[in-house]
Design an enzyme around this catalytic site. Sequence first.
Site, PDB file in Angstrom:
ATOM      1  N   LYS A 143       0.840  -1.205   0.000  1.00 28.79           N
ATOM      2  CA  LYS A 143       0.000   0.000   0.000  1.00 28.79           C
ATOM      3  C   LYS A 143       0.870   1.247   0.000  1.00 28.79           C
ATOM      4  O   LYS A 143       0.630   2.196  -0.738  1.00 28.79           O
ATOM      5  CB  LYS A 143      -0.949  -0.013   1.208  1.00 28.79           C
ATOM      6  CG  LYS A 143      -2.075  -1.034   1.053  1.00 28.79           C
ATOM      7  CD  LYS A 143      -2.837  -1.293   2.344  1.00 28.79           C
ATOM      8  CE  LYS A 143      -3.856  -2.410   2.123  1.00 28.79           C
ATOM      9  NZ  LYS A 143      -4.552  -2.830   3.346  1.00 28.79           N
ATOM     10  N   GLN A 154      -4.517  -1.260   9.658  1.00 31.29           N
ATOM     11  CA  GLN A 154      -4.491  -2.598   9.075  1.00 31.29           C
ATOM     12  C   GLN A 154      -5.121  -3.621  10.022  1.00 31.29           C
ATOM     13  O   GLN A 154      -4.760  -3.680  11.202  1.00 31.29           O
ATOM     14  CB  GLN A 154      -3.039  -2.984   8.754  1.00 31.29           C
ATOM     15  CG  GLN A 154      -2.908  -4.305   8.030  1.00 31.29           C
ATOM     16  CD  GLN A 154      -3.524  -4.291   6.625  1.00 31.29           C
ATOM     17  OE1 GLN A 154      -3.350  -3.335   5.871  1.00 31.29           O
ATOM     18  NE2 GLN A 154      -4.243  -5.337   6.273  1.00 31.29           N
ATOM     19  N   ASP A 209     -10.717   3.389   3.919  1.00 31.54           N
ATOM     20  CA  ASP A 209     -11.027   1.958   3.812  1.00 31.54           C
ATOM     21  C   ASP A 209     -12.540   1.749   3.683  1.00 31.54           C
ATOM     22  O   ASP A 209     -12.989   0.682   3.280  1.00 31.54           O
ATOM     23  CB  ASP A 209     -10.550   1.233   5.087  1.00 31.54           C
ATOM     24  CG  ASP A 209      -9.419   0.256   4.795  1.00 31.54           C
ATOM     25  OD1 ASP A 209      -9.187  -0.046   3.608  1.00 31.54           O
ATOM     26  OD2 ASP A 209      -8.781  -0.211   5.758  1.00 31.54           O
TER      27      ASP A 209
END
Length: 283
Positions: free
Chosen positions: A53, A97, A120
């Site tokens: 990422k 995460q 997200d």
Amino acid sequence: MTAQIIDGNALSKQLRTEVATRAQALKAKGITPGLAVVLVGDNQASQVYVRNKVKACEDAGLHSVLEKYEASMTEADLLARVEALNNDPSIHGILVQLPLPAHIDAQKVIEAISPAKDVDGFHIASAGALMTGMPGFWPCTPYGCMKMLESINYDLKGKHAVVIGRSNIVGKPMALMLLQKNATVTICHSGTKDLKAMTLQADVIVAAVGKRNVLTADMVKPGAVVLDVGMNRNDEGKLCGDVDFEGVKQVASHITPVPGGVGPMTITMLLVNTLEAAERASK
Ligand code: NAP
């Protein structure tokens, strides 16, 4: 029939070039889109994901910060970090995460992220925005699937879409996105009695289960479009999806491979969401 492959790498490349161009335009106004990635603990897979990422951000000219913490980090300390990032004007997107260590309430941490920085798309405000058709951030994986359908100019109006899987991060948001584009949507899950009877009716099938060969050729209507979200390992230890690719590609009109399908699109849509967050903040 041999299906046309929807190439997630090629589409990602095109979309990431567009992100880079839009990022340049923002930079000319003195704003560099910034993503903060927070990793707690030493989960091997997570380490690879966050590295990918961060690298994707750098390649597209986005600013990225990787914050790594010990697995022993307290929930209170993590919440304090999220709050600091919420207040940091150089950061437009925050990604924590998952999974988090068991002593940390992941949902509490997600809800602590400012919805304006929830790239997200996991915050309850983002879920609510998707459900009601309001502006927000769409979760990256199903959003990537929608881009894949768009890339083949697929008109969902009046089509029957079957989503296999009902997780909050893939299956449910996927179903809502397909619904928003006027498909008739069926959601299947582990309690579905006759999965094959459902999938055989589908014009579009999205498999998001996490089990090999959940979808085989005999379960697919000729000409259907098949998107494979699953990530599994085959007997040789190679990455594979939920779909029996070799069999289904003889029946479907379009299919996504694993690897090289939905996977790269997920990171791409994270970049798109981060850029979008920065553009919104600049207005
Ligand atoms: P998840 O939370 O484990 O959800 C799996 C879903 O599959 C559940 O809703 C479950 O039903 C359903 N299911 C299980 N067995 C089934 C069966 N035999 N028939 C029909 N449905 C069944 O997984 P997830 O997070 O949504 O992820 C799904 C897969 O996508 C995983 O392989 C994951 O690694 C992959 N993934 C890939 C990406 C990417 O970027 N490519 C991103 C995210 C996830 P119940 O709800 O009834 O338990």
